[in-house]
Design an enzyme around this catalytic site. Sequence first.
Site, mmCIF file in Angstrom:
data_model
loop_
_atom_site.group_PDB
_atom_site.id
_atom_site.type_symbol
_atom_site.label_atom_id
_atom_site.label_comp_id
_atom_site.label_asym_id
_atom_site.label_seq_id
_atom_site.Cartn_x
_atom_site.Cartn_y
_atom_site.Cartn_z
ATOM 1 N N ASP A 172 0.988 -1.136 0.138
ATOM 2 C CA ASP A 172 -0.039 0.020 -0.009
ATOM 3 C C ASP A 172 0.934 1.249 -0.017
ATOM 4 O OD1 ASP A 172 -2.273 1.781 -0.071
ATOM 5 O OD2 ASP A 172 -3.311 0.945 1.783
HETATM 6 C C1 BGC Z 1 -4.874 3.387 0.128
HETATM 7 C C2 BGC Z 1 -4.964 2.310 -0.835
HETATM 8 C C3 BGC Z 1 -4.910 3.057 -2.061
HETATM 9 C C4 BGC Z 1 -3.519 3.968 -2.064
HETATM 10 C C5 BGC Z 1 -3.307 4.676 -3.469
HETATM 11 C C6 BGC Z 1 -3.772 4.374 0.199
HETATM 12 O O1 BGC Z 1 -3.750 5.270 1.021
HETATM 13 O O2 BGC Z 1 -4.906 2.898 1.369
HETATM 14 O O3 BGC Z 1 -6.220 1.640 -0.883
HETATM 15 O O4 BGC Z 1 -5.101 2.314 -3.379
HETATM 16 O O5 BGC Z 1 -3.627 4.831 -1.167
HETATM 17 O O6 BGC Z 1 -4.205 5.844 -3.630
#
Ligand code: BGC
Length: 798
Positions: A301
């Site tokens: 993530d």
């Molecule tokens: C989130 C993800 C997301 C990523 C990119 C993170 O803060 O937890 O779900 O895909 O950001 O935006």
Amino acid sequence: MLKKLKKKKKSNLLTITLTSSLILSGITFDIASAQSPDSSTVQQNQTSIVQTTPSFLTDAASIESVIQAMSLEEKAKFVVGVGMPGFGGTPPFEVTGAVGGTFGIPRLGIPELRLADGPAGLRIRPTRPGQTQTYYATAFPIATALASTWDPATAEAVGQAQGNEVKEYGVDLLLAPALNIHRNPLNGRNFEYYSEDPLIAGKMAAAMVNGVQSNGVGATIKHFAANNQETNRNSIDTIVSERALREIYLKGFEIAVKESHPWSVMSSYNKLNGTYTSQNADLLTTILRKDWGYTGFVMTDWFGGDNPVEQMKAGNDMIMPGMSYQSELIKAAVEGGNMDESVLDRNIKNILQIVIQTPEFKKYQNTDKPDLTAHAQTARNAAAEGMVLLKNDKMPLPISKDQKIAIFGNTQIETVKGGTGSGDVNAAYTTSIVDGLKTGGYQINQRLLQEYKTYIDTLRSQDQYKIKQSPWGEDFGKLIPAIPEKPLADSEIASSSKESDIGIIVIGRISGEGADRKVVKGDYLLSDAEQEMISKVSAEYHKQGKKVAVILNIGGPIEVASWRDKVDSILLAWQPGQEAGYAVADVISGKVNPSGKLATTFPVKYSDVASANSFPGTPVGNPKQVVYNEDIYVGYRYNTTFNVKPAYEFGYGLSYTSFDINHLNINEGKKFKDKLKVSAMVENTGNLSGREVVQVYVSAPDGKLEKPAVELKAFGKTKDLKPHQRELLQFELNAKDLASYDEGENAWVLEKGTYTVKVGASSEDIKESATFTVDHDMVVEKVNEALAPKVEFERLTK
Ligand code: BGC
């Protein structure tokens, strides 16, 4: 009862030998047959090819030689993304608003890929400097609403439409679907997730992935795993038993991996039993690849974890969004002998196997013109299909078009399409509930509506309530400060009740990434103004012999027990996406007969939630650790086992017609061999066409392992049944479907005893049951020991 969970004797420290034998690919490489741009004169001799033909990524067979041709620096750069706009990175994205990209190596034919969020639709920026063309994406209903359809076909249709937008807007991988478990109703991101039940979550996610990937673009299942809160999400250590992991928190991912082969998996932010998930070989290699046979690639993530080298070793193939120091540390680790280069090669191979399937690699010329009109229709259908009729005493709904409606509540105008953060979608519009009803042909009380409009406009012009850009940047939608519910004068209610046939009250909530919800008025609880609105409107309308319906425009459960008796109907519309108002009108008018069922429990009070005491962890205020003491007893498993009556139970949902579920039949001559066939008949016993969901629960006998009172094992939805029409639904369950996880044996086991199959219309509304027996204990599937907690903790038992 809380029982102490002892540390396991056997060490859970898994040493992984990072040799090529661990590399699961399913593809055999034959360098001699590698195709490269100038390989028309393919030589027969393997050595001469490597020496004379430049390595170029052409297909699966070329991957090995491409990896060999990469320098260590290229390898270390390739496993780290190229950064995120607005967060220190300025990657050369053509798709504005994409959140990530991979490192391209043109000399080897490796293109850059583009990654963008999900899950309620593609999240990209809708406008670009100097261009008149817009890039709006469709905002579909939130995942919780989709799950409430109990209809994987609907989720698949939404996935198909989303995947088409991904492809036509020039993106390769969608960062969705998300399928964490609704462990606690306060998780701010529950709207992005499907259910408290792993079977529903897994089946819906698999359907979504299949839909997305049918376009030749990739889906990413996230956040793997046990990431069930936003409070301290980047550091919290989730402590959970192996059994609860396997049966609840990993199960949905297992189903999605096996039934839909997502191109990628996103590890989560949290630690799991002591180790960041992105640095957790037990999770990413032992379980995901060895136990489940996963062959795609794993990404972190965004900014997750704290050690790039450990991420590489654990099997987290790619680091997102990527910062240059991470590549440098990885390179240094190989040079310093702290990590074998074969680890990098393994990870790169996992990624390249996906790269060769992408539109970017195939040089697809995207149109930037997906069919947004068709997708809006898909969104509308899905939204209506997921709405749950919670109450309809004496059938005030559906409302015929000749009836005059008075609508109360700010959210009739400021309708919430979905949650905030990365799960937001930059849609061209959101149809408000009041506009949807007007377009649907209803006469709306104009005086009342005008009062609401004036009130909202006045407040929104004040600084504190002005709509602002999200603090995370313009790609993350708008920040809409909640305005207090409009106070209602008695005279206003009285005059509207005389002028209208029915009153509708809209209650709305929004939550999102970065914060959990709270048990306070205006959030989980109704505000005083909302309570007053319900009480006063109901009293006045009832005095006039008129009915009152409530529409809930929310992303997750709120408190309902204190007010639900005052009103006649409650329609749970969820956050239904951009077509919100139209979909609400479809259900209110009866054009669509509601057939949604809750995939998440509505408790009577927050303290009735099994994890109420442990969420979001300790020390209170700034938690470092969250212990899942409730163990396997999540959601309805807790309610049914410990007799805690919910306000609206898992699986619950009414219709404008009525159904019978009967003729339950199971095969196997009452003794289980290897397959259980279950069938049940559904009959529409009412006066309108409609669809019904059949839910198949099993009560397993307590043995060495205790079991929840009931567990959902299968479900199916009828087609649209006319009055008196019937449909036979059939299900097949194998031993694994019925098995429980035995931590002592590291195996799925089917314990001997009498099992009861229950078919019903909810977890509490069981219509018929039948029993079968299992003669002897069976080990159904042996798996690898992994993820044992390193600390002792109390776990709930019967
Ligand atoms: C989130 C993800 C997301 C990523 C990119 C993170 O803060 O937890 O779900 O895909 O950001 O935006």
